[in-house]
Design a protein around this motif. Structure first.
Motif, PDB file in Angstrom:
ATOM      1  N   VAL A 102       0.848  -1.199   0.000  1.00 27.71           N
ATOM      2  CA  VAL A 102       0.000   0.000   0.000  1.00 27.71           C
ATOM      3  C   VAL A 102       0.879   1.244   0.000  1.00 27.71           C
ATOM      4  O   VAL A 102       0.643   2.194  -0.747  1.00 27.71           O
ATOM      5  N   PHE A 103       1.915   1.259   0.832  1.00 28.75           N
ATOM      6  CA  PHE A 103       2.836   2.389   0.892  1.00 28.75           C
ATOM      7  C   PHE A 103       3.526   2.598  -0.456  1.00 28.75           C
ATOM      8  O   PHE A 103       3.657   3.733  -0.941  1.00 28.75           O
ATOM      9  N   SER A 104       3.942   1.514  -1.085  1.00 31.83           N
ATOM     10  CA  SER A 104       4.601   1.595  -2.390  1.00 31.83           C
ATOM     11  C   SER A 104       3.681   2.201  -3.449  1.00 31.83           C
ATOM     12  O   SER A 104       4.081   3.102  -4.203  1.00 31.83           O
ATOM     13  N   VAL A 105       2.445   1.735  -3.508  1.00 30.89           N
ATOM     14  CA  VAL A 105       1.482   2.267  -4.475  1.00 30.89           C
ATOM     15  C   VAL A 105       1.175   3.726  -4.160  1.00 30.89           C
ATOM     16  O   VAL A 105       1.073   4.559  -5.062  1.00 30.89           O
ATOM     17  N   ALA A 106       1.057   4.054  -2.873  1.00 27.35           N
ATOM     18  CA  ALA A 106       0.765   5.436  -2.469  1.00 27.35           C
ATOM     19  C   ALA A 106       1.892   6.380  -2.892  1.00 27.35           C
ATOM     20  O   ALA A 106       1.620   7.506  -3.322  1.00 27.35           O
ATOM     21  N   THR A 107       3.133   5.933  -2.802  1.00 25.52           N
ATOM     22  CA  THR A 107       4.240   6.796  -3.235  1.00 25.52           C
ATOM     23  C   THR A 107       4.226   6.991  -4.748  1.00 25.52           C
ATOM     24  O   THR A 107       4.558   8.071  -5.234  1.00 25.52           O
ATOM     25  N   MET A 108       3.832   5.957  -5.484  1.00 28.74           N
ATOM     26  CA  MET A 108       3.699   6.118  -6.934  1.00 28.74           C
ATOM     27  C   MET A 108       2.578   7.099  -7.264  1.00 28.74           C
ATOM     28  O   MET A 108       2.706   7.917  -8.177  1.00 28.74           O
ATOM     29  N   LEU A 109       1.471   7.007  -6.515  1.00 25.11           N
ATOM     30  CA  LEU A 109       0.370   7.962  -6.692  1.00 25.11           C
ATOM     31  C   LEU A 109       0.839   9.384  -6.384  1.00 25.11           C
ATOM     32  O   LEU A 109       0.496  10.323  -7.102  1.00 25.11           O
ATOM     33  N   TYR A 110       1.594   9.526  -5.316  1.00 24.31           N
ATOM     34  CA  TYR A 110       2.116  10.842  -4.929  1.00 24.31           C
ATOM     35  C   TYR A 110       2.913  11.470  -6.080  1.00 24.31           C
ATOM     36  O   TYR A 110       2.669  12.606  -6.468  1.00 24.31           O
ATOM     37  N   THR A 111       3.840  10.692  -6.613  1.00 24.39           N
ATOM     38  CA  THR A 111       4.705  11.191  -7.681  1.00 24.39           C
ATOM     39  C   THR A 111       3.912  11.547  -8.926  1.00 24.39           C
ATOM     40  O   THR A 111       4.066  12.642  -9.486  1.00 24.39           O
ATOM     41  N   GLU A 150      -2.447   6.167 -16.081  1.00 26.72           N
ATOM     42  CA  GLU A 150      -1.546   5.616 -15.072  1.00 26.72           C
ATOM     43  C   GLU A 150      -2.070   5.899 -13.664  1.00 26.72           C
ATOM     44  O   GLU A 150      -2.042   5.022 -12.798  1.00 26.72           O
ATOM     45  N   LEU A 151      -2.560   7.102 -13.432  1.00 28.41           N
ATOM     46  CA  LEU A 151      -3.133   7.429 -12.123  1.00 28.41           C
ATOM     47  C   LEU A 151      -4.365   6.566 -11.843  1.00 28.41           C
ATOM     48  O   LEU A 151      -4.553   6.090 -10.721  1.00 28.41           O
ATOM     49  N   GLN A 152      -5.186   6.377 -12.840  1.00 28.27           N
ATOM     50  CA  GLN A 152      -6.377   5.551 -12.670  1.00 28.27           C
ATOM     51  C   GLN A 152      -6.007   4.104 -12.351  1.00 28.27           C
ATOM     52  O   GLN A 152      -6.605   3.471 -11.487  1.00 28.27           O
ATOM     53  N   ARG A 153      -4.984   3.610 -13.020  1.00 30.65           N
ATOM     54  CA  ARG A 153      -4.528   2.237 -12.779  1.00 30.65           C
ATOM     55  C   ARG A 153      -4.003   2.088 -11.346  1.00 30.65           C
ATOM     56  O   ARG A 153      -4.351   1.141 -10.631  1.00 30.65           O
ATOM     57  N   ARG A 169      -5.528  -0.024  -8.156  1.00 26.47           N
ATOM     58  CA  ARG A 169      -4.656  -0.966  -7.455  1.00 26.47           C
ATOM     59  C   ARG A 169      -4.678  -0.685  -5.949  1.00 26.47           C
ATOM     60  O   ARG A 169      -4.777  -1.611  -5.140  1.00 26.47           O
ATOM     61  N   LEU A 170      -4.606   0.599  -5.577  1.00 26.28           N
ATOM     62  CA  LEU A 170      -4.659   0.976  -4.168  1.00 26.28           C
ATOM     63  C   LEU A 170      -5.996   0.603  -3.558  1.00 26.28           C
ATOM     64  O   LEU A 170      -6.065   0.076  -2.446  1.00 26.28           O
ATOM     65  N   ARG A 171      -7.064   0.853  -4.286  1.00 25.95           N
ATOM     66  CA  ARG A 171      -8.410   0.498  -3.809  1.00 25.95           C
ATOM     67  C   ARG A 171      -8.489  -0.999  -3.527  1.00 25.95           C
ATOM     68  O   ARG A 171      -9.023  -1.424  -2.506  1.00 25.95           O
ATOM     69  N   SER A 172      -7.939  -1.788  -4.417  1.00 27.28           N
ATOM     70  CA  SER A 172      -7.953  -3.238  -4.251  1.00 27.28           C
ATOM     71  C   SER A 172      -7.126  -3.664  -3.035  1.00 27.28           C
ATOM     72  O   SER A 172      -7.562  -4.497  -2.238  1.00 27.28           O
ATOM     73  N   LEU A 173      -5.936  -3.087  -2.892  1.00 31.32           N
ATOM     74  CA  LEU A 173      -5.056  -3.448  -1.782  1.00 31.32           C
ATOM     75  C   LEU A 173      -5.656  -3.076  -0.429  1.00 31.32           C
ATOM     76  O   LEU A 173      -5.461  -3.780   0.561  1.00 31.32           O
ATOM     77  N   MET A 174      -6.392  -1.992  -0.384  1.00 23.63           N
ATOM     78  CA  MET A 174      -6.974  -1.535   0.878  1.00 23.63           C
ATOM     79  C   MET A 174      -8.337  -2.171   1.139  1.00 23.63           C
ATOM     80  O   MET A 174      -8.975  -1.877   2.148  1.00 23.63           O
ATOM     81  N   GLY A 175      -8.781  -3.036   0.217  1.00 24.62           N
ATOM     82  CA  GLY A 175     -10.025  -3.761   0.419  1.00 24.62           C
ATOM     83  C   GLY A 175     -11.258  -2.888   0.358  1.00 24.62           C
ATOM     84  O   GLY A 175     -12.214  -3.107   1.087  1.00 24.62           O
ATOM     85  N   MET A 176     -11.237  -1.911  -0.519  1.00 28.38           N
ATOM     86  CA  MET A 176     -12.384  -1.007  -0.650  1.00 28.38           C
ATOM     87  C   MET A 176     -13.308  -1.509  -1.743  1.00 28.38           C
ATOM     88  O   MET A 176     -12.893  -1.699  -2.871  1.00 28.38           O
TER      89      MET A 176
END
Length: 114
Positions: free
Chosen positions: A15-24, A60-63, A67-74
């Motif tokens: 989740v942290f890894s995906v969040a940092t990619m989202l941040y960038t 890319e942001l949508q992807r 991915r983050l939504r899936s990892l966080m179980g939303m």
């Protein structure tokens, strides 16, 4: 949370890894900056960031948002109405000049994306 060998630790790391990619990417595409650590800890904030990322119309942001939504179980359909109401209540208030000034102090969240 389980110990370092458990699934919860691995999921949190991912989740942290995906969040940092989202941040960038979010910073590059829209100039918006998010708090990655707060996103990992707070599901309401994570849902808001996902909505912002999806609204950019950047593939890319949508992807990464999905991915983050899936990892966080939303669950998309069940939580969407609740998230929209919560996000509107939290983030529709206007940020004052004083809050912006105080937000420039390290680790001070003002209730909005900067």
């Amino acid at each position: 949370m389980e110990d370092m060998t458990g699934n919860n630790f691995l999921n949190r790391s991912e989740v942290f890894s995906v969040a940092t990619m989202l941040y960038t990417r979010l910073r590059r595409v829209s100039g918006r900056v998010i708090d990655v650590m707060y996103l990992v800890e707070n599901h309401a904030y994570a849902k808001y960031v996902i909505d912002v990322a999806l609204s950019t119309n950047d593939s890319e942001l949508q992807r990464q948002a999905e991915r983050l939504r899936s990892l966080m179980g939303m669950d998309v359909a069940a939580n969407q109405i609740e998230v929209n109401e919560t996000v509107q209540d939290i983030y529709e208030t206007e940020v004052t000049e004083e809050e912006i000034y105080r937000a420039q102090v390290s680790h001070h969240y003002i209730g909005a994306l900067r």
